[in-house]
Design an enzyme around this catalytic site. Sequence first.
Site, PDB file in Angstrom:
ATOM      1  N   GLY A 115       0.905  -1.151  -0.078  1.00 34.56           N
ATOM      2  CA  GLY A 115       0.021   0.228  -0.311  1.00 34.56           C
ATOM      3  C   GLY A 115       0.802   1.599  -0.113  1.00 34.56           C
ATOM      4  O   GLY A 115       0.580   2.280  -0.284  1.00 34.56           O
ATOM      5  N   ASP A 163      -0.710   6.295  -8.277  1.00 35.54           N
ATOM      6  CA  ASP A 163       0.671   6.489  -7.508  1.00 35.54           C
ATOM      7  C   ASP A 163       1.715   7.361  -8.351  1.00 35.54           C
ATOM      8  O   ASP A 163       2.491   7.571  -7.627  1.00 35.54           O
ATOM      9  CB  ASP A 163       0.856   4.697  -7.246  1.00 35.54           C
ATOM     10  CG  ASP A 163      -0.330   4.287  -6.529  1.00 35.54           C
ATOM     11  OD1 ASP A 163      -0.709   4.705  -6.167  1.00 35.54           O
ATOM     12  OD2 ASP A 163       0.350   3.101  -6.254  1.00 35.54           O
TER      13      ASP A 163
HETATM   14  O1  PMV Z   1      -2.755  -1.153  -2.750  1.00 39.99           O
HETATM   15  P1  PMV Z   1      -1.803   0.050  -3.744  1.00 39.99           P
HETATM   16  O2  PMV Z   1      -1.344   1.064  -3.187  1.00 39.99           O
HETATM   17  O3  PMV Z   1      -2.063  -0.786  -4.781  1.00 39.99           O
HETATM   18  O4  PMV Z   1      -3.387   1.134  -4.102  1.00 39.99           O
HETATM   19  C1  PMV Z   1      -4.734   0.395  -4.965  1.00 39.99           C
HETATM   20  C2  PMV Z   1      -5.785   0.988  -4.234  1.00 39.99           C
HETATM   21  C3  PMV Z   1      -6.701   0.734  -4.843  1.00 39.99           C
HETATM   22  O5  PMV Z   1      -8.061   2.037  -5.057  1.00 39.99           O
HETATM   23  C4  PMV Z   1      -7.371  -0.182  -4.041  1.00 39.99           C
HETATM   24  C5  PMV Z   1      -7.068   0.090  -6.252  1.00 39.99           C
HETATM   25  C6  PMV Z   1      -6.888   1.387  -6.698  1.00 39.99           C
HETATM   26  O6  PMV Z   1      -6.037   0.926  -9.024  1.00 39.99           O
HETATM   27  O7  PMV Z   1      -6.877   2.538  -7.269  1.00 39.99           O
END
Ligand code: PMV
Length: 327
Positions: A115, A163
């Site tokens: 995360g 991200d």
């Molecule tokens: O766990 P991460 O940092 O890949 O975040 C996933 C975030 C979600 O909202 C659950 C999925 C997405 O692609 O936005």
Amino acid sequence: MATTSSAPGKVYLFGEHAVVYGEPAVPCAIGRRATVHVDQRPDGRLRVEAEDLSLDGFSVEYGRGETPDVDVPTPLVQAAVGYVEEAVAQARDAIGDSEAGFDVTIESNIPLGAGLGSSAAVVVAAIDAATRSHGVTLDKPELADRAYQVEHSVQDGEASRADTFCSTMGGAVRVEGDECVRLSDVPDLPIVVGYDGGSGDTATLVAGVRSLKEEYDFAADAIASIGDVTRRGTAALEADDVRELGRLMNFNHGLLAALGVSGRSLEEMVWAAREAGASGAKLTGAGGGGCIAVLDDTDASLTALRYLPGCEEAFRAGLDREGVRRL
Ligand code: PMV
């Protein structure tokens, strides 16, 4: 030319999962980085070496069309090499030389798949260092977009821009659909991260939320409520109201737990931080296992997390305002 770039990981202050359905989300870059060193190779081959990735390091060398031959677990290598391979494809495209060869060395102190946006940080730093090694410096919007294309392709179309945009730009950003903006006037945030040593399966967790949303109107309402919390949270962030920010993060965590994406170790860490007096604590990212983000300007929750058996690592990682760094 030999070049080095680094890029930060991130936590979600608000909005993960709901962002999949067009609600806004607010990730913020943190003081943990992936660093990528790149050297040109005259033979057109790609060599990837990974160190300190919170997993066993590895090294592979192969030409285009060949399969890497290594003796570490294949899925791990495939995952890491998949990202680097696509990042290199973007770099070759950007420099206009499909035959360019690279020696790539990756170091990262961002826990993997937990995360904190580890893959996005590696991809941003890799594209930046690889293009610069051939004398091309991308502007940040193009770098963020190329990094997003990598995640989109490696993750079978299941990637948001959050991200990669956040890691490139630094600071706190607001993401809604394809629209990403860097927030101005964001205060220094006393962020503490707790990590249970595990990770969640994003695809399964996202699918679980989707089926709840389809079955229950109140699950759809919970997703819409996360959007409302995010909008209020953005205002609190811009007003430098850390107390309100914490309260809203707690609320956001409760809604995520209702949607089934928390877990025992995440709850234990969240409650350890709250009982130690944190302003707010929530899971970050897909959930299941991995990391929580805490706001605490004292050392109390850091200490509490370090004493908690289910917490493998706890560290302070304040807001990173820089994004990609060219070294
Ligand atoms: O766990 P991460 O940092 O890949 O975040 C996933 C975030 C979600 O909202 C659950 C999925 C997405 O692609 O936005």
